[in-house]
Design a protein around this motif. Structure first.
Motif, PDB file in Angstrom:
ATOM      1  N   GLY A  25      52.004 -53.755 -36.134  1.00 49.97           N
ATOM      2  CA  GLY A  25      51.717 -53.531 -34.727  1.00 49.97           C
ATOM      3  C   GLY A  25      51.241 -54.751 -33.966  1.00 49.97           C
ATOM      4  O   GLY A  25      51.139 -54.724 -32.741  1.00 49.97           O
ATOM      5  N   VAL A  26      50.955 -55.830 -34.645  1.00 50.42           N
ATOM      6  CA  VAL A  26      50.507 -57.060 -33.998  1.00 50.42           C
ATOM      7  C   VAL A  26      51.686 -57.710 -33.285  1.00 50.42           C
ATOM      8  O   VAL A  26      52.805 -57.725 -33.801  1.00 50.42           O
ATOM      9  N   THR A  27      51.434 -58.217 -32.086  1.00 46.55           N
ATOM     10  CA  THR A  27      52.451 -58.975 -31.361  1.00 46.55           C
ATOM     11  C   THR A  27      51.921 -60.377 -31.094  1.00 46.55           C
ATOM     12  O   THR A  27      50.718 -60.576 -30.885  1.00 46.55           O
ATOM     13  N   LYS A  28      52.800 -61.338 -31.135  1.00 47.20           N
ATOM     14  CA  LYS A  28      52.438 -62.741 -30.916  1.00 47.20           C
ATOM     15  C   LYS A  28      53.488 -63.401 -30.036  1.00 47.20           C
ATOM     16  O   LYS A  28      54.657 -63.042 -30.063  1.00 47.20           O
ATOM     17  N   LEU A  29      53.053 -64.386 -29.293  1.00 50.59           N
ATOM     18  CA  LEU A  29      53.958 -65.246 -28.550  1.00 50.59           C
ATOM     19  C   LEU A  29      54.021 -66.581 -29.281  1.00 50.59           C
ATOM     20  O   LEU A  29      52.988 -67.147 -29.634  1.00 50.59           O
ATOM     21  N   TYR A  30      55.230 -67.061 -29.528  1.00 51.95           N
ATOM     22  CA  TYR A  30      55.410 -68.330 -30.217  1.00 51.95           C
ATOM     23  C   TYR A  30      56.161 -69.275 -29.291  1.00 51.95           C
ATOM     24  O   TYR A  30      57.321 -69.047 -28.951  1.00 51.95           O
ATOM     25  N   ASP A  31      55.492 -70.322 -28.877  1.00 54.71           N
ATOM     26  CA  ASP A  31      56.051 -71.300 -27.955  1.00 54.71           C
ATOM     27  C   ASP A  31      56.824 -72.356 -28.739  1.00 54.71           C
ATOM     28  O   ASP A  31      56.237 -73.123 -29.506  1.00 54.71           O
ATOM     29  N   LEU A  32      58.121 -72.405 -28.543  1.00 55.17           N
ATOM     30  CA  LEU A  32      58.966 -73.353 -29.260  1.00 55.17           C
ATOM     31  C   LEU A  32      59.129 -74.692 -28.544  1.00 55.17           C
ATOM     32  O   LEU A  32      59.730 -75.608 -29.100  1.00 55.17           O
ATOM     33  N   LYS A  33      58.628 -74.819 -27.344  1.00 57.15           N
ATOM     34  CA  LYS A  33      58.810 -76.070 -26.587  1.00 57.15           C
ATOM     35  C   LYS A  33      58.387 -77.305 -27.375  1.00 57.15           C
ATOM     36  O   LYS A  33      59.112 -78.303 -27.361  1.00 57.15           O
ATOM     37  N   PRO A  34      57.249 -77.293 -28.085  1.00 55.22           N
ATOM     38  CA  PRO A  34      56.870 -78.494 -28.832  1.00 55.22           C
ATOM     39  C   PRO A  34      57.859 -78.875 -29.937  1.00 55.22           C
ATOM     40  O   PRO A  34      57.909 -80.026 -30.359  1.00 55.22           O
ATOM     41  N   LYS A  35      58.665 -77.941 -30.386  1.00 54.94           N
ATOM     42  CA  LYS A  35      59.636 -78.210 -31.452  1.00 54.94           C
ATOM     43  C   LYS A  35      60.958 -78.776 -30.931  1.00 54.94           C
ATOM     44  O   LYS A  35      61.753 -79.288 -31.712  1.00 54.94           O
ATOM     45  N   LEU A  36      61.211 -78.676 -29.633  1.00 54.73           N
ATOM     46  CA  LEU A  36      62.524 -79.019 -29.094  1.00 54.73           C
ATOM     47  C   LEU A  36      62.883 -80.497 -29.216  1.00 54.73           C
ATOM     48  O   LEU A  36      64.058 -80.849 -29.167  1.00 54.73           O
TER      49      LEU A  36
END
Length: 69
Positions: A25-36
């Protein structure tokens, strides 16, 4: 021993962010911008490739993003 959570749903949001929902039930936001800037993730700069990401069977791979858990 702590149980390992498994990814159940992934949605590509605007600005290279993934909204990930786990089986607990946990939700997370994962920002991929630093990986681009990393060559391994450079294909993700193409929004047409990033936006349609989805889970494959077994919730272990994101198709369209070249990421595995």
């Amino acid at each position: 021993m702590k149980e390992i959570a498994h990814v159940r749903q992934v949605q590509a949001c605007d600005d290279y962010v993934l909204h990930i929902t786990f089986n607990n039930g946990v939700t997370k936001l994962y920002d991929l911008k630093p990986k681009l800037n990393d060559e391994r993730f450079s294909i993700l700069r193409d929004r047409g490739f990033f936006k349609p990401c989805r889970l494959t069977a077994g919730d272990s791979e994101l198709v369209g993003t070249m990421m595995s858990t």
